[in-house]
Design an enzyme around this catalytic site. Sequence first.
Site, mmCIF file in Angstrom:
data_model
loop_
_atom_site.group_PDB
_atom_site.id
_atom_site.type_symbol
_atom_site.label_atom_id
_atom_site.label_comp_id
_atom_site.label_asym_id
_atom_site.label_seq_id
_atom_site.Cartn_x
_atom_site.Cartn_y
_atom_site.Cartn_z
ATOM 1 N N GLN A 142 4.625 9.259 7.262
ATOM 2 C CA GLN A 142 3.695 10.130 6.549
ATOM 3 C C GLN A 142 4.149 11.586 6.626
ATOM 4 O O GLN A 142 4.147 12.312 5.626
ATOM 5 C CB GLN A 142 2.288 9.993 7.128
ATOM 6 N N LYS A 163 0.828 -1.209 0.000
ATOM 7 C CA LYS A 163 0.000 0.000 0.000
ATOM 8 C C LYS A 163 0.863 1.261 0.000
ATOM 9 O O LYS A 163 0.589 2.214 -0.738
ATOM 10 C CB LYS A 163 -0.947 -0.012 1.213
ATOM 11 N N ARG A 177 -5.938 2.199 18.200
ATOM 12 C CA ARG A 177 -5.773 0.749 18.040
ATOM 13 C C ARG A 177 -5.468 0.035 19.348
ATOM 14 O O ARG A 177 -5.815 -1.135 19.505
ATOM 15 C CB ARG A 177 -4.698 0.460 16.977
ATOM 16 N N SER A 198 7.204 9.235 12.105
ATOM 17 C CA SER A 198 6.061 9.172 11.184
ATOM 18 C C SER A 198 6.554 9.273 9.753
ATOM 19 O O SER A 198 7.032 10.330 9.327
ATOM 20 C CB SER A 198 5.061 10.291 11.472
ATOM 21 N N GLY A 231 -5.221 7.887 5.669
ATOM 22 C CA GLY A 231 -4.349 8.898 6.252
ATOM 23 C C GLY A 231 -3.092 9.083 5.433
ATOM 24 O O GLY A 231 -2.601 10.204 5.252
ATOM 25 N N ASP A 270 2.000 -0.821 12.060
ATOM 26 C CA ASP A 270 0.680 -1.289 11.615
ATOM 27 C C ASP A 270 0.400 -2.737 12.012
ATOM 28 O O ASP A 270 -0.735 -3.204 11.867
ATOM 29 C CB ASP A 270 0.548 -1.156 10.094
ATOM 30 N N ARG A 274 -7.473 -2.885 9.924
ATOM 31 C CA ARG A 274 -6.547 -3.801 10.607
ATOM 32 C C ARG A 274 -7.163 -4.380 11.881
ATOM 33 O O ARG A 274 -6.862 -5.515 12.254
ATOM 34 C CB ARG A 274 -5.216 -3.106 10.886
ATOM 35 N N ARG A 315 2.730 6.020 -3.267
ATOM 36 C CA ARG A 315 3.855 6.842 -3.706
ATOM 37 C C ARG A 315 4.093 6.710 -5.207
ATOM 38 O O ARG A 315 4.513 7.674 -5.858
ATOM 39 C CB ARG A 315 5.107 6.455 -2.902
#
Length: 450
Positions: A176, A28, A358, A174, A101, A327, A403, A33
């Site tokens: 992201q 993913k 989570r 992070s 996200g 994750d 998840r 990207r």
Amino acid sequence: MSAHGDPIPMTSQACGPLTGTAEVPGDKSISHRSLILGAMAVGETTITGLLEGQDVLDTARAMRAFGAEVTQLGGGKWSVHGVGVGGFAEPGNVIDCGNSGTGVRLIMGAMATSPIVATFTGDASLNGRPMARVTDPLALFGCQAVGRAGGRLPMTLVGAVEPVPVRYEVPVPSAQVKSAVLLAGLNAPGQTVVIEAEATRDHTERMLAGFGAEVTVEETAQGRVITLTGQPELKPQHIEVPRDPSSAAFPVCAALIVPGSDVLVPGIGLNPTRAGLFATLREMGADLTYENEREEGGEPVADLRARFSPDLKGITVPPERAASMIDEYPVLSVVAAFAEGRTEMRGVKELRVKESDRIDAMAKGLRANGIEVEEGPDWWIVTGRGHGKVPGGAVCASQLDHRIAMSFLILGMATQSPVQVDDAGPIATSFPIFEPLMQGLGAQISRSNG
């Protein structure tokens, strides 16, 4: 499965051995990207093995809205005719990033240094997640953001008319945030520098270099220093997307806890910034082996073979490993339930701000199924009951988190009583073939009535 619309309850129950080959979807992170960098290159980028889950499809639609020509050719093959760095057009409508996200934060970064305006929204889960972690560093380039209270979507970004390069120290690990800053730096003059104290997944740096950007990575006393020279002309690429280690985690972990199982998961990306789960499982005593190790598209790849492992032991997962498996903690906690002793997971506060909280979601569901869980702001401990001793029998809330839904369905494959998930619809965002793939291995997963 649909990521939106009416809930899709599912039930998982104890099954016979899981056997066969699990061909999980493309990665993913690399899929997102590939589309974004392809859209920022000049010419045609071709992609094979793209994950065609809802998250990635939403990113493809967003790149079209910014002016790139994105074509689905069938069989996981895609073509992207890019508009070049700084070439994004202003979208005519709101950009809906669904549940992703990663998608929204990377796209915000990619557009932040172009003189255009774009408004972003998402589903209920995404609209509840904080965006300030990205919009704060993007403001340093000259980008303005206006959103709901708490820095939440829907949000409008006004791109910088005269962007300036930035030096930014990432406050929490992070990928992201790091990636958003680097993508913004592409259209800023001079050098943009990102410093991360702990290494996070490095697909963006690898792929920027592959597309012809001048990017250097240096290990220093401060941490990892990534320097990008702005305003390059990105060259189109052919990208072969490896299979997703985060998706592979589910058939792998299921095989470890279901008696007699022997599952092969081929072609999995084993980038060292992503493979922490597999090292952790081996430390717990998992029968997990790498076969046919190789390199594809600049990424290490191998076939994983996972066999039933009745003598798993609880361990303390090193906090410094968290970024490489963030994750995978939900499904790790499921394996920990079938281990002997305590599995401690620390340095994981990032789990509190994912698609759901989570730690909270897994703690509630595991407790309901007879497992003792302790938790704090950035840690949790699962006390395992050992093979065959987990009661099960509960209905678990997925909290719109793919998840979480998959983790509880894996749990039910080895519990004494079936486990139900209230809504498995979000699984389509990252692993649209989860249900038939697991059933093909022998799992007893069924859609339930409310």
